[in-house]
Scaffold this motif. Structure first.
Motif, PDB file in Angstrom:
ATOM      1  N   CYS A 198      56.513  -4.383 -24.066  1.00 46.62           N
ATOM      2  CA  CYS A 198      56.497  -5.630 -23.307  1.00 46.62           C
ATOM      3  C   CYS A 198      55.434  -6.516 -23.930  1.00 46.62           C
ATOM      4  O   CYS A 198      54.257  -6.177 -23.895  1.00 46.62           O
ATOM      5  N   LYS A 199      55.862  -7.621 -24.517  1.00 46.06           N
ATOM      6  CA  LYS A 199      54.943  -8.402 -25.339  1.00 46.06           C
ATOM      7  C   LYS A 199      53.737  -8.936 -24.586  1.00 46.06           C
ATOM      8  O   LYS A 199      52.609  -8.659 -24.952  1.00 46.06           O
ATOM      9  N   SER A 200      53.979  -9.708 -23.527  1.00 47.80           N
ATOM     10  CA  SER A 200      52.828 -10.483 -23.068  1.00 47.80           C
ATOM     11  C   SER A 200      52.383 -10.343 -21.625  1.00 47.80           C
ATOM     12  O   SER A 200      51.326 -10.854 -21.289  1.00 47.80           O
ATOM     13  N   GLU A 201      53.108  -9.722 -20.758  1.00 47.78           N
ATOM     14  CA  GLU A 201      52.547  -9.576 -19.401  1.00 47.78           C
ATOM     15  C   GLU A 201      52.924  -8.210 -18.834  1.00 47.78           C
ATOM     16  O   GLU A 201      53.857  -7.571 -19.311  1.00 47.78           O
ATOM     17  N   ASP A 202      52.146  -7.778 -17.831  1.00 46.71           N
ATOM     18  CA  ASP A 202      52.481  -6.527 -17.159  1.00 46.71           C
ATOM     19  C   ASP A 202      53.823  -6.686 -16.448  1.00 46.71           C
ATOM     20  O   ASP A 202      54.118  -7.755 -15.916  1.00 46.71           O
ATOM     21  N   ARG A 203      54.595  -5.609 -16.446  1.00 46.08           N
ATOM     22  CA  ARG A 203      55.883  -5.646 -15.737  1.00 46.08           C
ATOM     23  C   ARG A 203      56.006  -4.412 -14.856  1.00 46.08           C
ATOM     24  O   ARG A 203      56.643  -3.422 -15.211  1.00 46.08           O
ATOM     25  N   PRO A 204      55.340  -4.461 -13.689  1.00 42.24           N
ATOM     26  CA  PRO A 204      55.286  -3.278 -12.828  1.00 42.24           C
ATOM     27  C   PRO A 204      56.663  -2.836 -12.346  1.00 42.24           C
ATOM     28  O   PRO A 204      57.557  -3.663 -12.150  1.00 42.24           O
TER      29      PRO A 204
ATOM     30  N   LEU B  41      54.239   1.926 -11.199  1.00 38.39           N
ATOM     31  CA  LEU B  41      53.611   2.003 -12.516  1.00 38.39           C
ATOM     32  C   LEU B  41      53.445   0.591 -13.060  1.00 38.39           C
ATOM     33  O   LEU B  41      54.337  -0.253 -12.897  1.00 38.39           O
ATOM     34  N   ASP B  42      52.313   0.343 -13.730  1.00 39.48           N
ATOM     35  CA  ASP B  42      51.975  -1.027 -14.148  1.00 39.48           C
ATOM     36  C   ASP B  42      52.787  -1.531 -15.335  1.00 39.48           C
ATOM     37  O   ASP B  42      53.055  -2.716 -15.430  1.00 39.48           O
ATOM     38  N   PHE B  43      53.129  -0.664 -16.248  1.00 41.30           N
ATOM     39  CA  PHE B  43      53.730  -1.074 -17.524  1.00 41.30           C
ATOM     40  C   PHE B  43      52.987  -2.274 -18.100  1.00 41.30           C
ATOM     41  O   PHE B  43      53.516  -3.385 -18.208  1.00 41.30           O
ATOM     42  N   PRO B  44      51.718  -2.063 -18.485  1.00 44.34           N
ATOM     43  CA  PRO B  44      50.925  -3.162 -19.037  1.00 44.34           C
ATOM     44  C   PRO B  44      51.501  -3.703 -20.347  1.00 44.34           C
ATOM     45  O   PRO B  44      52.185  -2.987 -21.080  1.00 44.34           O
ATOM     46  N   ALA B  45      51.196  -4.941 -20.623  1.00 45.39           N
ATOM     47  CA  ALA B  45      51.655  -5.583 -21.861  1.00 45.39           C
ATOM     48  C   ALA B  45      51.227  -4.754 -23.068  1.00 45.39           C
ATOM     49  O   ALA B  45      50.128  -4.200 -23.107  1.00 45.39           O
ATOM     50  N   THR B  46      52.131  -4.670 -24.044  1.00 39.28           N
ATOM     51  CA  THR B  46      51.827  -3.910 -25.268  1.00 39.28           C
ATOM     52  C   THR B  46      51.456  -4.829 -26.433  1.00 39.28           C
ATOM     53  O   THR B  46      51.125  -4.361 -27.508  1.00 39.28           O
TER      54      THR B  46
END
Ligand code: GCU
Ligand code: CA
Length: 174
Positions: free
Chosen positions: A88-94, A107-112
């Motif tokens: 995920c490029k630019s923002e967290d996608r919980p 789960l947060d799935f923070p930006a990578t």
């Protein structure tokens, strides 16, 4: 019907002392691709490198988008470690994690940082005898990250379906 793939059989047994019997359990890591799972909407894409399998699942950008894997085990299987591989490029996608319909955690799935940079979100779940549905549901307006796969590490329990691949080091004609 997709049967999944055994990634490796590390046999993560505890350290043995000479007078202890060999443990009868073993651990396996079971790989289930996102593109073989069920998901709400979207496509299987392959336009960013680093994915495994045939590609990754790119769902629509809205809250409520989900992806669901199914795994069947013979008995209760506690502390099955799920490793969700995503980018995920630019923002967290919980995303909410549900097992058999019950919300277990978010789960947060923070930006990578880049769409081709893949990271893993890990969480332990308990599986019950029979079929288990493992679902991630996006809670934010940007929807889900691009999802590559989930690896599930289980110890001392038997996968029924998808059936594990036979151990390639064993001679099937013996
Ligand atoms: C871009 C990117 C997709 C991604 C999408 C998103 O379009 O190419 O792979 O899924 O952004 O923001 O979800
Ligand atoms: Ca998307």
């Amino acid at each position: 019907f997709y049967r999944g793939d055994i990634l490796y059989i590390p046999g993560c047994a505890p350290t043995l002392s000479p007078d202890e019997p060999e443990p009868t359990w073993e651990c396996i890591t079971y790989e289930m691709q996102a593109e073989e799972a069920q998901y709400t909407s979207g496509s299987v894409d392959n336009n960013f490198d680093g994915y495994t399998g045939d590609g990754f699942v790119n769902t629509g950008n809205s809250s409520g988008e989900w992806i669901e894997w199914s795994i069947e085990v013979a008995d209760t299987c506690n502390a099955a470690t799920c490793m969700f591989r995503y980018a995920c490029k630019s923002e967290d996608r919980p995303m909410e994690l549900r097992v058999n319909g019950s919300i277990i955690t978010t789960l947060d799935f923070p930006a990578t940082g880049e769409w081709f940079t893949w990271e893993t979100e890990t969480f332990d779940i308990n599986l019950t005898a029979g079929s288990n549905e493992i679902r991630l549901t996006a809670t934010g307006e940007n929807g889900a990250p691009n999802m590559d796969k989930v690896d599930i590490n289980i110890c001392g329990c038997e996968i029924v379906t998808p059936a594990p691949m036979p151990d390639p080091t064993e001679d099937p004609f013996e």
